[in-house]
Every structure is written in structure tokens, then in C-alpha cells.
Design a protein around this motif. Sequence first.
Motif, mmCIF file in Angstrom:
data_model
loop_
_atom_site.group_PDB
_atom_site.id
_atom_site.type_symbol
_atom_site.label_atom_id
_atom_site.label_comp_id
_atom_site.label_asym_id
_atom_site.label_seq_id
_atom_site.Cartn_x
_atom_site.Cartn_y
_atom_site.Cartn_z
ATOM 1 N N ALA A 109 -68.215 -33.211 -82.787
ATOM 2 C CA ALA A 109 -68.035 -33.627 -83.966
ATOM 3 C C ALA A 109 -68.292 -34.862 -83.810
ATOM 4 O O ALA A 109 -68.996 -35.811 -85.332
ATOM 5 C CB ALA A 109 -66.021 -34.354 -83.168
ATOM 6 N N SER A 118 -71.582 -34.591 -83.713
ATOM 7 C CA SER A 118 -72.949 -34.569 -84.721
ATOM 8 C C SER A 118 -72.412 -34.679 -86.270
ATOM 9 O O SER A 118 -73.439 -34.685 -87.311
ATOM 10 C CB SER A 118 -73.537 -32.824 -84.155
ATOM 11 N N MET A 119 -71.302 -33.788 -86.512
ATOM 12 C CA MET A 119 -70.951 -34.142 -88.018
ATOM 13 C C MET A 119 -70.442 -34.714 -88.824
ATOM 14 O O MET A 119 -70.685 -35.149 -89.588
ATOM 15 C CB MET A 119 -68.998 -32.490 -87.822
ATOM 16 N N PHE A 120 -70.260 -36.474 -87.971
ATOM 17 C CA PHE A 120 -69.653 -37.682 -88.494
ATOM 18 C C PHE A 120 -71.760 -37.944 -89.890
ATOM 19 O O PHE A 120 -71.108 -38.472 -90.546
ATOM 20 C CB PHE A 120 -69.805 -38.065 -87.269
ATOM 21 N N GLU A 147 -62.059 -36.920 -93.737
ATOM 22 C CA GLU A 147 -62.758 -36.299 -93.124
ATOM 23 C C GLU A 147 -63.334 -37.185 -91.615
ATOM 24 O O GLU A 147 -63.762 -36.980 -90.082
ATOM 25 C CB GLU A 147 -63.780 -35.521 -93.358
ATOM 26 N N LEU A 148 -63.909 -38.163 -92.379
ATOM 27 C CA LEU A 148 -64.331 -38.816 -91.171
ATOM 28 C C LEU A 148 -63.811 -39.627 -89.900
ATOM 29 O O LEU A 148 -63.776 -39.778 -88.527
ATOM 30 C CB LEU A 148 -65.360 -40.084 -91.285
ATOM 31 N N LEU A 191 -62.452 -37.274 -88.147
ATOM 32 C CA LEU A 191 -63.624 -36.977 -86.228
ATOM 33 C C LEU A 191 -63.980 -37.618 -85.584
ATOM 34 O O LEU A 191 -64.558 -37.957 -84.766
ATOM 35 C CB LEU A 191 -65.254 -36.201 -87.615
ATOM 36 N N HIS A 192 -64.052 -38.820 -85.989
ATOM 37 C CA HIS A 192 -63.722 -40.244 -84.892
ATOM 38 C C HIS A 192 -62.634 -40.041 -84.100
ATOM 39 O O HIS A 192 -62.631 -40.269 -82.871
ATOM 40 C CB HIS A 192 -63.586 -41.496 -85.784
ATOM 41 N N ILE A 210 -61.096 -37.131 -83.319
ATOM 42 C CA ILE A 210 -61.329 -36.411 -82.041
ATOM 43 C C ILE A 210 -62.846 -36.390 -81.676
ATOM 44 O O ILE A 210 -62.660 -36.439 -80.022
ATOM 45 C CB ILE A 210 -62.290 -35.135 -83.146
ATOM 46 N N SER A 211 -63.916 -37.647 -81.587
ATOM 47 C CA SER A 211 -64.818 -38.104 -80.670
ATOM 48 C C SER A 211 -64.345 -39.042 -79.751
ATOM 49 O O SER A 211 -64.368 -38.241 -79.016
ATOM 50 C CB SER A 211 -65.775 -38.870 -81.257
ATOM 51 N N GLN A 243 -69.565 -45.117 -84.920
ATOM 52 C CA GLN A 243 -68.629 -44.262 -85.786
ATOM 53 C C GLN A 243 -67.556 -45.081 -86.124
ATOM 54 O O GLN A 243 -67.275 -44.752 -87.800
ATOM 55 C CB GLN A 243 -68.341 -42.951 -85.393
ATOM 56 N N THR A 262 -76.470 -39.103 -81.818
ATOM 57 C CA THR A 262 -75.826 -37.572 -81.440
ATOM 58 C C THR A 262 -76.801 -36.249 -81.126
ATOM 59 O O THR A 262 -76.771 -36.138 -80.261
ATOM 60 C CB THR A 262 -74.690 -37.188 -82.734
#
Length: 155
Positions: free
Chosen positions: A23, A25-27, A44-45, A48-49, A51-52, A103, A131
Amino acid sequence: MNKFLLSVHVLAAIIFVGPVTVAASMFPPLARRALAADQPETAELKVLHRISRGYAIGGLSVPVFGIAVGAGLGVLTDYWLIVSMILTAIAAGVLAFVVLPAQGRVLAAADGAPEARDRVLPQAKSLSMTTGVFALLWAVVVVLMIVRPGSTTGV
């Protein structure tokens, strides 16, 4: 008991560290795209945040169970484990004090004015490197856990 603790330690690493690494790395690429867009999409951001952050908290269980396993096996003073613990602490610090705050700043600016987005774009770009360092630290820890220099297992 050691087998149980080791199982929980490995499962926690797979369940928490893997997803937070992916997550995080995808951000950055999504953040760069969102910050450069006229109408940024931040859903999506935000996911991902979240999840991180969430998996980072769960990831705290990995070193806790790892130390319990090391104590049970009597290897807490072995240099490969000490190096692994130091690298784990550095990785946790990178995540907690660099990646997650960056993030958050990107998310705050992504919903703002174009000037605010332009100000955080360099941070979003450098987040890729950060990351990557985080992921590399975990990769080294995994290798140390598997190879265990000086091990008598013959592996």
C-alpha cells in the motif's frame, strides 16, 4: 510454545508487513497523478493511507512475537537477530515518521488549491524513494531471518 510464537510471528509479518509495504509503495505514483490533475481523485489515496496506517499498527505485533521467539530460543544476543531488530526499528521509524506523515500531507493538499498541490508534489515524488527504502529494510530482515548467519540448521 516456541512453535506457536514463531507461527504467530510469521503470520503477523505476512498479514501486516506485506500489505503495508504494498500500500505504501502504491501511494506515490497515484499521488503524483492526483496532484497533477485538474480534478484530483483522492478516494484511492485515502484507502491506501488508511491501509498503511492500520496495518502499521497491526505490524507492531511482528517484533513483539519475534522477541518472544528469540527469547524462547535463547538467541536474543546473536548478532543476526540484533541487526534484524535494529533494521526493524529503522523500518518502523521510516514508516511512522516519514511515510505516513508525508501521505497525510499529500492527502490534505490533494483536496486543496492547485498551489497547495504544487507545494507537496516534490514530497510525493520523494515518497517513492522512502517507501523503497522501507521495503528494502524489510527484505534484508527477511533474508536475515531465513539465513540466520551461524545457524546450525544447515540451511
